[in-house]
Design a protein around this motif. Sequence first.
Motif, PDB file in Angstrom:
ATOM      1  N   HIS A  56      16.289 -32.700  16.840  1.00 16.45           N
ATOM      2  CA  HIS A  56      17.124 -32.094  15.877  1.00 16.45           C
ATOM      3  C   HIS A  56      18.661 -32.315  16.161  1.00 16.45           C
ATOM      4  O   HIS A  56      19.311 -32.876  15.487  1.00 16.45           O
ATOM      5  CB  HIS A  56      16.724 -30.650  15.716  1.00 16.45           C
ATOM      6  N   THR A  57      19.044 -32.173  17.741  1.00 11.48           N
ATOM      7  CA  THR A  57      20.187 -32.145  17.957  1.00 11.48           C
ATOM      8  C   THR A  57      20.841 -33.611  18.484  1.00 11.48           C
ATOM      9  O   THR A  57      21.969 -33.754  18.526  1.00 11.48           O
ATOM     10  CB  THR A  57      20.774 -31.404  19.082  1.00 11.48           C
ATOM     11  N   GLY A  58      19.761 -34.527  18.555  1.00 17.92           N
ATOM     12  CA  GLY A  58      20.133 -35.756  18.926  1.00 17.92           C
ATOM     13  C   GLY A  58      20.230 -35.957  20.599  1.00 17.92           C
ATOM     14  O   GLY A  58      21.129 -36.873  20.896  1.00 17.92           O
ATOM     15  N   GLY A  59      19.582 -35.016  21.281  1.00 20.51           N
ATOM     16  CA  GLY A  59      20.021 -35.132  22.863  1.00 20.51           C
ATOM     17  C   GLY A  59      20.606 -33.894  23.049  1.00 20.51           C
ATOM     18  O   GLY A  59      20.708 -32.643  22.547  1.00 20.51           O
ATOM     19  N   GLY A  60      20.962 -33.769  24.416  1.00 22.88           N
ATOM     20  CA  GLY A  60      21.663 -32.475  25.223  1.00 22.88           C
ATOM     21  C   GLY A  60      20.511 -32.034  26.052  1.00 22.88           C
ATOM     22  O   GLY A  60      19.943 -32.736  26.588  1.00 22.88           O
ATOM     23  N   GLU A  61      20.825 -30.800  26.831  1.00 20.17           N
ATOM     24  CA  GLU A  61      19.917 -30.464  27.538  1.00 20.17           C
ATOM     25  C   GLU A  61      19.563 -28.795  26.956  1.00 20.17           C
ATOM     26  O   GLU A  61      20.346 -28.007  26.662  1.00 20.17           O
ATOM     27  CB  GLU A  61      20.776 -30.040  28.787  1.00 20.17           C
ATOM     28  N   VAL A  62      18.246 -28.503  27.156  1.00 19.02           N
ATOM     29  CA  VAL A  62      17.730 -27.251  26.881  1.00 19.02           C
ATOM     30  C   VAL A  62      18.242 -26.258  27.878  1.00 19.02           C
ATOM     31  O   VAL A  62      18.001 -26.435  29.201  1.00 19.02           O
ATOM     32  CB  VAL A  62      16.248 -27.165  26.969  1.00 19.02           C
ATOM     33  N   THR A  63      19.031 -25.098  27.486  1.00 16.72           N
ATOM     34  CA  THR A  63      19.560 -24.278  28.513  1.00 16.72           C
ATOM     35  C   THR A  63      19.250 -22.828  28.203  1.00 16.72           C
ATOM     36  O   THR A  63      19.348 -21.784  28.925  1.00 16.72           O
ATOM     37  CB  THR A  63      20.967 -24.351  28.306  1.00 16.72           C
ATOM     38  N   GLY A  64      18.026 -22.710  27.254  1.00 14.18           N
ATOM     39  CA  GLY A  64      17.724 -21.406  27.149  1.00 14.18           C
ATOM     40  C   GLY A  64      16.613 -21.346  25.922  1.00 14.18           C
ATOM     41  O   GLY A  64      16.699 -22.157  25.051  1.00 14.18           O
ATOM     42  N   THR A  65      15.507 -20.381  26.163  1.00 15.48           N
ATOM     43  CA  THR A  65      14.468 -20.348  24.990  1.00 15.48           C
ATOM     44  C   THR A  65      14.257 -18.950  24.709  1.00 15.48           C
ATOM     45  O   THR A  65      14.508 -18.038  25.869  1.00 15.48           O
ATOM     46  CB  THR A  65      13.195 -21.098  25.630  1.00 15.48           C
ATOM     47  N   GLU A  66      13.518 -18.613  23.680  1.00 12.60           N
ATOM     48  CA  GLU A  66      13.083 -17.149  23.316  1.00 12.60           C
ATOM     49  C   GLU A  66      11.936 -17.411  22.266  1.00 12.60           C
ATOM     50  O   GLU A  66      12.050 -18.139  21.274  1.00 12.60           O
ATOM     51  CB  GLU A  66      14.349 -16.585  22.807  1.00 12.60           C
ATOM     52  N   VAL A  67      11.112 -16.596  22.559  1.00 15.69           N
ATOM     53  CA  VAL A  67       9.730 -16.402  21.622  1.00 15.69           C
ATOM     54  C   VAL A  67      10.187 -15.161  20.926  1.00 15.69           C
ATOM     55  O   VAL A  67      10.472 -14.144  21.369  1.00 15.69           O
ATOM     56  CB  VAL A  67       8.418 -16.294  22.329  1.00 15.69           C
ATOM     57  N   GLY A  68       9.736 -15.149  19.610  1.00 14.40           N
ATOM     58  CA  GLY A  68      10.024 -14.110  18.802  1.00 14.40           C
ATOM     59  C   GLY A  68      11.312 -13.630  18.212  1.00 14.40           C
ATOM     60  O   GLY A  68      11.829 -12.507  18.245  1.00 14.40           O
ATOM     61  N   ASP A  69      12.342 -14.804  18.288  1.00 10.57           N
ATOM     62  CA  ASP A  69      13.609 -14.526  17.860  1.00 10.57           C
ATOM     63  C   ASP A  69      13.662 -13.587  16.394  1.00 10.57           C
ATOM     64  O   ASP A  69      13.001 -13.853  15.817  1.00 10.57           O
ATOM     65  CB  ASP A  69      14.607 -15.634  17.810  1.00 10.57           C
ATOM     66  N   GLU A  70      14.700 -13.030  16.261  1.00  6.13           N
ATOM     67  CA  GLU A  70      14.873 -12.126  14.865  1.00  6.13           C
ATOM     68  C   GLU A  70      14.901 -13.159  13.811  1.00  6.13           C
ATOM     69  O   GLU A  70      14.511 -12.594  12.908  1.00  6.13           O
ATOM     70  CB  GLU A  70      16.019 -11.014  15.022  1.00  6.13           C
ATOM     71  N   GLU A  71      15.193 -14.229  14.141  1.00  4.48           N
ATOM     72  CA  GLU A  71      15.446 -15.228  12.859  1.00  4.48           C
ATOM     73  C   GLU A  71      14.395 -16.058  12.826  1.00  4.48           C
ATOM     74  O   GLU A  71      14.054 -16.841  11.821  1.00  4.48           O
ATOM     75  CB  GLU A  71      16.638 -15.989  12.950  1.00  4.48           C
ATOM     76  N   SER A  72      13.388 -16.223  13.775  1.00  6.68           N
ATOM     77  CA  SER A  72      12.502 -17.380  13.814  1.00  6.68           C
ATOM     78  C   SER A  72      11.384 -16.954  14.721  1.00  6.68           C
ATOM     79  O   SER A  72      11.539 -16.179  15.735  1.00  6.68           O
ATOM     80  CB  SER A  72      12.916 -18.620  14.168  1.00  6.68           C
ATOM     81  N   ARG A  73      10.390 -17.934  14.833  1.00  4.91           N
ATOM     82  CA  ARG A  73       9.352 -17.659  15.985  1.00  4.91           C
ATOM     83  C   ARG A  73       9.662 -18.112  17.413  1.00  4.91           C
ATOM     84  O   ARG A  73       9.570 -17.450  18.136  1.00  4.91           O
ATOM     85  CB  ARG A  73       8.125 -18.597  15.445  1.00  4.91           C
ATOM     86  N   TYR A  74      10.641 -19.338  17.378  1.00  2.25           N
ATOM     87  CA  TYR A  74      11.132 -19.913  18.424  1.00  2.25           C
ATOM     88  C   TYR A  74      12.676 -20.001  18.459  1.00  2.25           C
ATOM     89  O   TYR A  74      13.115 -20.554  17.296  1.00  2.25           O
ATOM     90  CB  TYR A  74      10.445 -21.047  19.035  1.00  2.25           C
ATOM     91  N   GLU A  75      13.270 -19.898  19.519  1.00  5.18           N
ATOM     92  CA  GLU A  75      14.907 -20.266  19.487  1.00  5.18           C
ATOM     93  C   GLU A  75      15.118 -21.217  20.778  1.00  5.18           C
ATOM     94  O   GLU A  75      14.621 -20.798  21.837  1.00  5.18           O
ATOM     95  CB  GLU A  75      15.769 -19.156  19.617  1.00  5.18           C
ATOM     96  N   VAL A  76      15.587 -22.145  20.497  1.00  6.44           N
ATOM     97  CA  VAL A  76      16.023 -23.099  21.632  1.00  6.44           C
ATOM     98  C   VAL A  76      17.202 -23.265  21.848  1.00  6.44           C
ATOM     99  O   VAL A  76      17.882 -24.017  20.737  1.00  6.44           O
ATOM    100  CB  VAL A  76      15.039 -24.474  21.645  1.00  6.44           C
ATOM    101  N   GLU A  77      18.069 -23.034  22.936  1.00  4.83           N
ATOM    102  CA  GLU A  77      19.372 -23.264  23.041  1.00  4.83           C
ATOM    103  C   GLU A  77      19.539 -24.658  23.636  1.00  4.83           C
ATOM    104  O   GLU A  77      18.974 -24.863  24.769  1.00  4.83           O
ATOM    105  CB  GLU A  77      20.066 -22.115  23.916  1.00  4.83           C
ATOM    106  N   VAL A  78      20.467 -25.631  23.126  1.00  8.00           N
ATOM    107  CA  VAL A  78      20.702 -26.736  23.521  1.00  8.00           C
ATOM    108  C   VAL A  78      22.268 -27.043  23.886  1.00  8.00           C
ATOM    109  O   VAL A  78      22.967 -26.587  23.032  1.00  8.00           O
ATOM    110  CB  VAL A  78      19.989 -27.939  22.424  1.00  8.00           C
ATOM    111  N   THR A  79      22.462 -27.390  25.027  1.00  5.22           N
ATOM    112  CA  THR A  79      23.953 -27.677  25.283  1.00  5.22           C
ATOM    113  C   THR A  79      24.135 -29.223  25.178  1.00  5.22           C
ATOM    114  O   THR A  79      23.248 -29.923  25.954  1.00  5.22           O
ATOM    115  CB  THR A  79      24.259 -27.224  26.655  1.00  5.22           C
ATOM    116  N   LEU A  80      24.947 -29.475  24.306  1.00  7.27           N
ATOM    117  CA  LEU A  80      25.230 -31.082  24.006  1.00  7.27           C
ATOM    118  C   LEU A  80      26.284 -31.413  25.052  1.00  7.27           C
ATOM    119  O   LEU A  80      27.112 -30.687  25.595  1.00  7.27           O
ATOM    120  CB  LEU A  80      26.056 -31.043  22.525  1.00  7.27           C
TER     121      LEU A  80
END
Length: 118
Positions: A56-80
Amino acid sequence: MERRTKVIGTVVVGVALAAGGIGVAAASGGGDAAEVPDVAITGPDLERASGAALAHTGGGEVTGTEVGDEESRYEVEVTLPDGRQVDVQLDEEFRVVGDETDDETEDGTDDGDDGGGG
């Protein structure tokens, strides 16, 4: 008559277990979702979530993840590569349902982006 008694007994047990679970949740977390600790994505789900977020972001590095975020099932933090961070929201099927881009780079300077999601 015996079948009806069994069904009623099963329903009563189910209700009792559910009530007990609610009591434990209330006692341990006070019922406030903000107090629930973040749980990182693990195993095969981590691979799928990371892959979907990076695509989705077109690349970068995954720097954090969370299950059951208040906005969705999964949240992935990507640093571009430019230092901006994008929080990618995924549903149960690892489909992107939203994103949010931070306005600051890693060095704390404003990158001029309007935060419109990327």
